[in-house]
Motif scaffolding. Structure first.
Motif, PDB file in Angstrom:
ATOM      1  N   SER A   9      83.208 -24.996 -11.028  1.00 40.67           N
ATOM      2  CA  SER A   9      82.603 -26.333 -10.957  1.00 40.67           C
ATOM      3  C   SER A   9      83.612 -27.372 -10.470  1.00 40.67           C
ATOM      4  O   SER A   9      84.169 -28.134 -11.270  1.00 40.67           O
ATOM      5  CB  SER A   9      82.044 -26.723 -12.330  1.00 40.67           C
ATOM      6  N   CYS A  11      83.323 -30.251  -8.991  1.00 41.67           N
ATOM      7  CA  CYS A  11      83.037 -31.675  -9.226  1.00 41.67           C
ATOM      8  C   CYS A  11      82.241 -31.892 -10.509  1.00 41.67           C
ATOM      9  O   CYS A  11      81.615 -32.942 -10.685  1.00 41.67           O
ATOM     10  CB  CYS A  11      82.332 -32.270  -8.004  1.00 41.67           C
ATOM     11  N   SER A  13      79.434 -31.057 -12.086  1.00 41.01           N
ATOM     12  CA  SER A  13      78.005 -31.073 -12.456  1.00 41.01           C
ATOM     13  C   SER A  13      77.532 -29.702 -12.947  1.00 41.01           C
ATOM     14  O   SER A  13      76.688 -29.613 -13.850  1.00 41.01           O
ATOM     15  CB  SER A  13      77.137 -31.550 -11.290  1.00 41.01           C
ATOM     16  N   THR A  14      78.089 -28.638 -12.385  1.00 44.58           N
ATOM     17  CA  THR A  14      77.716 -27.295 -12.865  1.00 44.58           C
ATOM     18  C   THR A  14      78.176 -27.143 -14.309  1.00 44.58           C
ATOM     19  O   THR A  14      77.428 -26.650 -15.170  1.00 44.58           O
ATOM     20  CB  THR A  14      78.385 -26.224 -11.961  1.00 44.58           C
ATOM     21  N   VAL A  57      75.782 -24.191  -5.542  1.00 49.52           N
ATOM     22  CA  VAL A  57      75.285 -23.556  -4.317  1.00 49.52           C
ATOM     23  C   VAL A  57      75.997 -24.177  -3.119  1.00 49.52           C
ATOM     24  O   VAL A  57      76.045 -25.405  -2.989  1.00 49.52           O
ATOM     25  CB  VAL A  57      73.756 -23.758  -4.198  1.00 49.52           C
ATOM     26  N   ARG A  89      68.766 -29.760  -1.823  1.00 49.78           N
ATOM     27  CA  ARG A  89      68.305 -29.221  -0.535  1.00 49.78           C
ATOM     28  C   ARG A  89      67.605 -27.887  -0.810  1.00 49.78           C
ATOM     29  O   ARG A  89      66.381 -27.830  -0.863  1.00 49.78           O
ATOM     30  CB  ARG A  89      69.481 -29.055   0.462  1.00 49.78           C
ATOM     31  N   ALA A  90      68.369 -26.820  -1.039  1.00 43.97           N
ATOM     32  CA  ALA A  90      67.790 -25.500  -1.315  1.00 43.97           C
ATOM     33  C   ALA A  90      68.861 -24.607  -1.907  1.00 43.97           C
ATOM     34  O   ALA A  90      70.053 -24.832  -1.669  1.00 43.97           O
ATOM     35  CB  ALA A  90      67.271 -24.877  -0.016  1.00 43.97           C
ATOM     36  N   VAL A 120      77.085 -33.379  -3.887  1.00 50.42           N
ATOM     37  CA  VAL A 120      78.480 -33.841  -3.774  1.00 50.42           C
ATOM     38  C   VAL A 120      78.693 -34.647  -2.485  1.00 50.42           C
ATOM     39  O   VAL A 120      79.376 -35.666  -2.492  1.00 50.42           O
ATOM     40  CB  VAL A 120      79.444 -32.623  -3.802  1.00 50.42           C
TER      41      VAL A 120
HETATM   42  C1  LIG Z   1      80.495 -27.113   0.505  1.00 48.33           C
HETATM   43  C2  LIG Z   1      79.202 -27.504  -0.138  1.00 48.33           C
HETATM   44  C3  LIG Z   1      78.018 -26.914   0.263  1.00 48.33           C
HETATM   45  C4  LIG Z   1      76.802 -27.265  -0.369  1.00 48.33           C
HETATM   46  N1  LIG Z   1      75.637 -26.620  -0.013  1.00 48.33           N
HETATM   47  C5  LIG Z   1      74.479 -26.948  -0.642  1.00 48.33           C
HETATM   48  C6  LIG Z   1      73.264 -26.267  -0.324  1.00 48.33           C
HETATM   49  O1  LIG Z   1      73.226 -25.319   0.465  1.00 48.33           O
HETATM   50  N2  LIG Z   1      72.126 -26.689  -0.938  1.00 48.33           N
HETATM   51  C7  LIG Z   1      72.118 -27.717  -1.822  1.00 48.33           C
HETATM   52  O2  LIG Z   1      71.052 -28.086  -2.282  1.00 48.33           O
HETATM   53  N3  LIG Z   1      73.272 -28.328  -2.213  1.00 48.33           N
HETATM   54  C8  LIG Z   1      74.439 -27.943  -1.642  1.00 48.33           C
HETATM   55  N4  LIG Z   1      75.613 -28.559  -2.021  1.00 48.33           N
HETATM   56  C9  LIG Z   1      75.596 -29.478  -3.167  1.00 48.33           C
HETATM   57  C10 LIG Z   1      76.117 -28.784  -4.437  1.00 48.33           C
HETATM   58  O3  LIG Z   1      75.455 -27.559  -4.653  1.00 48.33           O
HETATM   59  C11 LIG Z   1      75.900 -29.702  -5.645  1.00 48.33           C
HETATM   60  O4  LIG Z   1      76.404 -30.983  -5.375  1.00 48.33           O
HETATM   61  C12 LIG Z   1      76.517 -29.143  -6.910  1.00 48.33           C
HETATM   62  O5  LIG Z   1      76.038 -29.943  -7.952  1.00 48.33           O
HETATM   63  C13 LIG Z   1      78.038 -29.194  -6.908  1.00 48.33           C
HETATM   64  O6  LIG Z   1      78.521 -28.627  -8.119  1.00 48.33           O
HETATM   65  P1  LIG Z   1      79.845 -29.142  -8.880  1.00 48.33           P
HETATM   66  O7  LIG Z   1      79.613 -30.608  -9.240  1.00 48.33           O
HETATM   67  O8  LIG Z   1      79.902 -28.291 -10.089  1.00 48.33           O
HETATM   68  O9  LIG Z   1      80.988 -28.961  -7.950  1.00 48.33           O
HETATM   69  C14 LIG Z   1      76.802 -28.243  -1.402  1.00 48.33           C
HETATM   70  C15 LIG Z   1      78.014 -28.856  -1.783  1.00 48.33           C
HETATM   71  C16 LIG Z   1      79.196 -28.495  -1.172  1.00 48.33           C
HETATM   72  C17 LIG Z   1      80.476 -29.133  -1.632  1.00 48.33           C
END
Ligand SMILES: Cc1cc2nc3c(=O)[nH]c(=O)nc-3n(C[C@H](O)[C@H](O)[C@H](O)COP(=O)(O)O)c2cc1C
Ligand code: SF4
Ligand code: SF4
Length: 253
Positions: A9, A11, A13-14, A57, A89-90, A120
């Motif tokens: 995680s 950032c 949120s996970t 994701v 998104r997905a 993010v």
């Molecule tokens: C490199 C990258 C790729 C991402 N790809 C997707 C995606 O395919 N679909 C989606 O809905 N969000 C996507 N996101 C958003 C993250 O899944 C989302 O912000 C998540 O909460 C980040 O988790 P964290 O806060 O634990 O790091 C992406 C974020 C990053 C940084």
């Protein structure tokens, strides 16, 4: 019985999402394993234990460092609950990939969830999530998982996704550093899950190692690291049709 909380995680949120889940299924504090940290691997977990395995994701997949750590893990006899957390998104093949990795490691998947958090890269997308309603749903999911566990049910969990999976995410940029603000403290160097930042000159980042997770920016107290403006504008334009939406969480028990 202790609950293990295995998470990646950058950032937070996970982590916030699945910390709430751990609290919902156990009165005792979970054993936290922060797999975002570069040197941390999945520990030995006694058979019969429950582990919550959580990842964000990235381009419809699990971040490569997390997938690699799970591929090296031994989870024989462990019952896992998997979470793919995504930015509205997905999530495409991410939850299926996570479950496949856990099963290949020897675990049984008890239940799975795909839940929403602010994106993010475009924080206006699903801004404020997970919110109080999400946490209420996560708590209720916890209740259903505990019921399944108590009954000894082993009904396989079927989640969406395709094999072969989509291509893994490849960095399209590296975070930029405002050298006037950078104190060369090294915090971002230590925080980077892949060792992409140069320890001597933290403004230098190896694009072949960077996964664009933005942990460096989140961990920099000086606010010296950020997504480059051009990359931000490009991603914001691509995701702008989704702004104002409210994706539901999905739970599989
Ligand atoms: C490199 C990258 C790729 C991402 N790809 C997707 C995606 O395919 N679909 C989606 O809905 N969000 C996507 N996101 C958003 C993250 O899944 C989302 O912000 C998540 O909460 C980040 O988790 P964290 O806060 O634990 O790091 C992406 C974020 C990053 C940084
Ligand atoms: S955490 Fe911020 S201030 Fe410290 S070295 Fe990295 S960019 Fe510079
Ligand atoms: S340099 Fe890249 S991989 Fe390392 S923390 Fe920053 S965004 Fe993540």
């Amino acid at each position: 019985m202790p609950v293990y909380h295995l998470y990646f995680s950058p950032c937070s949120s996970t982590y916030d999402t699945t910390y709430a889940f751990c609290r919902a299924i156990s009165q005792n504090a979970a054993i936290e394993v922060n797999l975002t940290d570069r040197e941390t691997e999945v520990p030995e977990i006694p058979a019969g234990s429950v582990a919550v395995v959580a990842a964000p994701v990235y381009a419809g997949r699990i971040p490569t460092p997390m997938a690699d750590k799970l591929a090296r893990a031994r989870l024989e006899g462990v019952k896992v609950v998997t979470f793919a957390v995504y930015g509205g998104r997905a999530y495409e093949d991410a939850l299926l990939e996570l479950n496949d990795l856990c099963e290949k490691a020897g675990a049984t998947v008890l239940a799975s969830a795909a839940t929403i958090a602010a994106h993010v890269f475009v924080p206006d997308l699903e801004r404020g999530r997970p919110d109080a309603n999400d946490f209420a749903e996560i708590k209720d999911f916890g209740r259903r998982v505990c019921e399944k566990y108590a009954k000894g049910e082993t009904t396989p969990v079927i989640v969406p996704g395709n094999r072969p999976y989509r291509p893994a995410y490849k960095a399209a940029f590296v975070p930029e550093t405002d050298t006037a603000m950078c104190r060369k403290c090294g915090v971002c160097v230590a925080a980077c899950p892949t060792g992409a930042i140069d320890a001597q000159d933290p403004s230098k980042t190896d694009i072949n190692l960077c996964i664009n997770c933005m942990r460096c920016a989140a961990s920099c107290a000086s606010g010296a690291k950020a997504q480059p403006a051009a990359a931000k504008a490009f991603i914001t334009a691509r995701l702008s049709p989704l702004l104002g939406g409210h994706k539901p969480n999905e739970f599989y028990v």
